[in-house]
Design a protein around this motif. Structure first.
Motif, PDB file in Angstrom:
ATOM      1  N   PHE A 131      -3.835  -1.695  -8.259  1.00 34.40           N
ATOM      2  CA  PHE A 131      -4.786  -0.662  -7.839  1.00 34.40           C
ATOM      3  C   PHE A 131      -5.546  -0.100  -9.041  1.00 34.40           C
ATOM      4  O   PHE A 131      -6.771   0.099  -8.988  1.00 34.40           O
ATOM      5  CB  PHE A 131      -4.037   0.451  -7.108  1.00 34.40           C
ATOM      6  CG  PHE A 131      -4.915   1.560  -6.608  1.00 34.40           C
ATOM      7  CD1 PHE A 131      -5.926   1.316  -5.700  1.00 34.40           C
ATOM      8  CD2 PHE A 131      -4.724   2.867  -7.058  1.00 34.40           C
ATOM      9  CE1 PHE A 131      -6.745   2.341  -5.230  1.00 34.40           C
ATOM     10  CE2 PHE A 131      -5.535   3.897  -6.598  1.00 34.40           C
ATOM     11  CZ  PHE A 131      -6.543   3.625  -5.680  1.00 34.40           C
ATOM     12  N   ALA A 132      -4.847   0.153 -10.135  1.00 34.40           N
ATOM     13  CA  ALA A 132      -5.496   0.708 -11.326  1.00 34.40           C
ATOM     14  C   ALA A 132      -6.512  -0.269 -11.900  1.00 34.40           C
ATOM     15  O   ALA A 132      -7.614   0.117 -12.307  1.00 34.40           O
ATOM     16  CB  ALA A 132      -4.446   1.078 -12.377  1.00 34.40           C
ATOM     17  N   ASN A 133      -6.165  -1.551 -11.940  1.00 32.51           N
ATOM     18  CA  ASN A 133      -7.102  -2.544 -12.458  1.00 32.51           C
ATOM     19  C   ASN A 133      -8.318  -2.677 -11.541  1.00 32.51           C
ATOM     20  O   ASN A 133      -9.453  -2.825 -12.010  1.00 32.51           O
ATOM     21  CB  ASN A 133      -6.405  -3.898 -12.608  1.00 32.51           C
ATOM     22  CG  ASN A 133      -7.305  -4.934 -13.254  1.00 32.51           C
ATOM     23  OD1 ASN A 133      -7.648  -4.833 -14.419  1.00 32.51           O
ATOM     24  ND2 ASN A 133      -7.708  -5.942 -12.489  1.00 32.51           N
ATOM     25  N   LEU A 172       4.065  -3.179  -2.247  1.00 32.85           N
ATOM     26  CA  LEU A 172       4.632  -2.067  -1.499  1.00 32.85           C
ATOM     27  C   LEU A 172       3.653  -0.900  -1.432  1.00 32.85           C
ATOM     28  O   LEU A 172       2.809  -0.731  -2.306  1.00 32.85           O
ATOM     29  CB  LEU A 172       5.938  -1.606  -2.145  1.00 32.85           C
ATOM     30  CG  LEU A 172       7.085  -2.626  -2.210  1.00 32.85           C
ATOM     31  CD1 LEU A 172       8.323  -1.962  -2.803  1.00 32.85           C
ATOM     32  CD2 LEU A 172       7.396  -3.197  -0.834  1.00 32.85           C
ATOM     33  N   ARG A 173       3.791  -0.085  -0.424  1.00 32.15           N
ATOM     34  CA  ARG A 173       2.950   1.100  -0.260  1.00 32.15           C
ATOM     35  C   ARG A 173       3.268   2.108  -1.365  1.00 32.15           C
ATOM     36  O   ARG A 173       4.435   2.362  -1.672  1.00 32.15           O
ATOM     37  CB  ARG A 173       3.217   1.715   1.110  1.00 32.15           C
ATOM     38  CG  ARG A 173       2.305   2.861   1.479  1.00 32.15           C
ATOM     39  CD  ARG A 173       2.551   3.267   2.918  1.00 32.15           C
ATOM     40  NE  ARG A 173       1.515   4.161   3.414  1.00 32.15           N
ATOM     41  CZ  ARG A 173       1.176   4.252   4.698  1.00 32.15           C
ATOM     42  NH1 ARG A 173       1.797   3.497   5.594  1.00 32.15           N
ATOM     43  NH2 ARG A 173       0.223   5.081   5.074  1.00 32.15           N
ATOM     44  N   ILE A 174       2.223   2.692  -1.951  1.00 34.46           N
ATOM     45  CA  ILE A 174       2.412   3.717  -2.976  1.00 34.46           C
ATOM     46  C   ILE A 174       1.539   4.926  -2.649  1.00 34.46           C
ATOM     47  O   ILE A 174       0.642   4.845  -1.793  1.00 34.46           O
ATOM     48  CB  ILE A 174       2.069   3.198  -4.391  1.00 34.46           C
ATOM     49  CG1 ILE A 174       0.588   2.771  -4.472  1.00 34.46           C
ATOM     50  CG2 ILE A 174       2.996   2.069  -4.797  1.00 34.46           C
ATOM     51  CD1 ILE A 174       0.117   2.485  -5.892  1.00 34.46           C
ATOM     52  N   THR A 190      -1.845  -1.060   0.625  1.00 35.61           N
ATOM     53  CA  THR A 190      -1.845   0.312   1.139  1.00 35.61           C
ATOM     54  C   THR A 190      -1.544   1.318   0.033  1.00 35.61           C
ATOM     55  O   THR A 190      -0.482   1.261  -0.601  1.00 35.61           O
ATOM     56  CB  THR A 190      -0.811   0.482   2.266  1.00 35.61           C
ATOM     57  OG1 THR A 190      -1.102  -0.459   3.303  1.00 35.61           O
ATOM     58  CG2 THR A 190      -0.869   1.890   2.847  1.00 35.61           C
ATOM     59  N   VAL A 191      -2.498   2.220  -0.188  1.00 36.94           N
ATOM     60  CA  VAL A 191      -2.341   3.302  -1.169  1.00 36.94           C
ATOM     61  C   VAL A 191      -2.700   4.607  -0.468  1.00 36.94           C
ATOM     62  O   VAL A 191      -3.713   4.682   0.236  1.00 36.94           O
ATOM     63  CB  VAL A 191      -3.261   3.099  -2.391  1.00 36.94           C
ATOM     64  CG1 VAL A 191      -3.107   4.253  -3.384  1.00 36.94           C
ATOM     65  CG2 VAL A 191      -2.963   1.764  -3.080  1.00 36.94           C
TER      66      VAL A 191
END
Length: 568
Positions: free
Chosen positions: A343-345, A37-39, A64-65
């Protein structure tokens, strides 16, 4: 008849090939990308260029970020108010960088993980004679006095002492600072407070700030030569467009537009730039909070960074942190947590590869591994991300090919090692004796998690609460009090007896590194990338499949008719 048959046969072939291309395209996307999901997040503009690069790169993979460079204060507030899924900040919610105006605190559990390392640079717009100056050098006392309003002319003796033979203009120094609540401001004013408390007290006496605490909002009241601008982009643009200006912000912004930054004199007496190597060397001395029960776990203490005496170090180096929830909130459900974990990884591993090109410095292994433990606490982290983190830790333990494509470590490295530190170049005037204490695998290792320690040969200088260094006399906070005053550099505190050949005395500083402007192009989700290339290839193939069969069938039909006519 033949043409009609050819068209009928070509249609299934076209559909089959298009289906195959669709499967290939789907295979190029990351696992579960369609389900991410978009964050969105907000915060530090100091780290903003790194974030935008990562966002564009994961966007090309179908994830999507969104991120807004609103400053650390706003980012922390929006995260605490559950308006965003994550925040980026150079400083935590509490501690010695806390500002009374930053009073938002999350009502839920959260964690911090370092994601960006870099150097706060001093971009300037200055002419010496008729040409733009590209090699300005500044000692740390000079920087302290400029940014506290005590030195207001470019040709002041303290500036001239660092730039002998340069025709500095007799013009007002226009100091450009951040107007928004900024982690860069908090870290910079903390440096002033710890290293030059006397100068910081003079700033607060004029502006009304608290001389006992750093601030996220730079104080400018009563300072006629100070200009405040919003965000990193604001101070960069203003400085680029106005002569006789100087600012503070991440090196990436000046590098991106080809503007010079000041070469800062470190505690070894060398003038250095905030390159990926100089920042990596400096941050080996960052003391990382190892209390896993603390809300500030993994936060940084830079006291020993400022006065570090490795000749290669850049003293204004720091980390930015991603702040993430460790429980489900109104802003983060498990599905969004899966995206945040991915995303963080990505940021810790593959995302670190272009950091040097962008004006930052890749994170070392010890903080990557510690950061991954924080990612595991995000609600909803999926099995694919967990597997990648498991593979990284396993590859480090076994010495096999690493699953984390980070340039600071390789298989078999100790978690405290850093390949950038091992390969960091020395100034050309730093001879073998000067380099001796700073070479070898056991020198200048990273502090923090994974049991890293600092070797005895890697000397540090802790900040003190004493008076600030003055031009032409006095000691830099953290200097060796037993060394003879006559043999010590008044700017750096380095003494000839301890330098062992390093260029440390007044007038004998190492040759300045010359800044070579680099035009930086950020990856852009609006630009041309893998998806666009694939679409172009597919479009071309579709065109061939649509137009070539009828043309071939027509040619075959005409050839058949000609043969038939010849037979008749």
């Amino acid at each position: 008849m033949i043409r009609h048959l050819s068209k009928r046969r070509s249609l299934p072939a076209v559909l089959g090939i298009l289906l195959s291309l669709g499967l290939v395209l789907a295979g190029l996307a990351p696992a579960h990308a369609a389900n991410y999901l978009r964050i969105g997040g907000s915060g530090s503009s100091w780290a903003g260029n790194a974030l935008q690069d990562w966002i564009a790169r994961v966007g090309a993979q179908g994830v999507t970020v969104d991120y807004e460079n609103k400053g650390s204060s706003t980012g922390r507030k929006e995260f605490a108010d559950q308006m965003k899924q994550f925040a980026i900040s150079e400083i935590p919610y509490s501690g010695d960088t806390a500002d009374p105006r930053d009073n938002s605190m999350p009502g839920f559990s959260y964690g911090m993980l370092p994601v960006v390392a870099g150097g706060t640079a001093f971009m300037y717009n200055l002419k010496a004679g008729s040409s733009r100056m590209n090699s300005l050098k500044l000692s740390q006392p000079a920087i302290a006095k400029i940014f506290t309003g005590q030195v207001t002319r470019w040709n002041d003796p303290i500036v001239a002492a660092d730039n002998p033979g340069v025709a500095l203009p007799d013009a007002t120094i226009n100091v450009v600072v951040r107007s928004d609540g900024s982690g860069a401001t908090a870290q910079f004013t903390l440096w002033l407070l710890r290293q030059y408390p006397g100068d910081y007290a003079k700033l607060c006496a004029v502006t009304g700030c608290d001389p006992q605490h750093a601030t996220s909002f730079y104080p400018t009241q009563g300072l006629k030569n100070f200009v405040a601008q919003n965000g990193s982009q604001g101070v960069t643009t203003y400085t680029a467009n106005n002569q006789y200006t100087i600012n503070y912000d991440e090196y990436s912004y000046a590098q991106g537009i080809g503007f010079p930054v000041a070469q800062v004199k470190n505690a070894a007496g060398f003038y250095t730039l905030p390159t990926e190597y100089a920042v990596a060397v400096a941050l080996t001395q960052a003391k990382i909070n190892q209390d896993k029960g603390s809300p500030n776990y993994l936060s940084q203490d830079l006291s020993a960074v400022y006065g570090y005496k490795d000749p290669r170090t850049y003293p204004m180096s720091a980390y930015s942190y991603m702040i993430v929830p460790t429980q489900a909130t109104n802003a983060v459900n498990p599905a969004q947590g899966a995206t945040l974990g991915f995303f963080a990884n990505y940021a810790l591993c593959e995302g670190q590869r272009p950091m040097g090109q962008l004006g930052y410095s890749p994170l070392p292994m010890n903080l990557v591994l510690a950061g991954m433990e924080q990612i595991r606490k995000i609600p909803g982290v999926d099995q694919d991300t967990m597997r990648k983190m498991d593979e990284t830790r396993a590859s480090v333990s076994s010495g096999s090919a690493t699953a984390c494509n980070n340039p600071t470590f390789k298989p078999g490295d100790s978690p405290s090692a850093n390949q950038l530190v091992r390969t960091a170049p020395f100034d050309k005037s730093c001879d073998a004796a000067c380099q001796a204490n700073w070479r070898g695998a056991d020198v200048a290792v990273n502090q923090g998690p994974a049991g890293a320690t600092v070797a005895a040969g890697a000397e540090t200088a802790a900040a003190t609460a004493g008076g600030s260094a003055q031009a032409g006399g006095g000691d830099l906070p953290g200097a060796d009090p037993t060394a003879g005053a006559a043999a010590c550099d008044p700017d750096s505190g380095t003494c000839a007896a301890a330098a062992a050949g390093a260029a440390g005395g007044a007038g004998g500083a190492g040759a300045a590194q010359q800044l070579t402007p680099v035009t930086t192009t950020l990856a852009s989700s609006r630009g041309w990338g893998q998806p666009q290339n694939l679409l172009l290839i597919i479009g071309g193939l579709v065109g061939l499949l649509v137009f070539v069969p009828p043309l071939a069938a027509g040619a075959l039909s005409r050839r058949t008719r000609r043969k038939g006519g010849m037979k008749a």
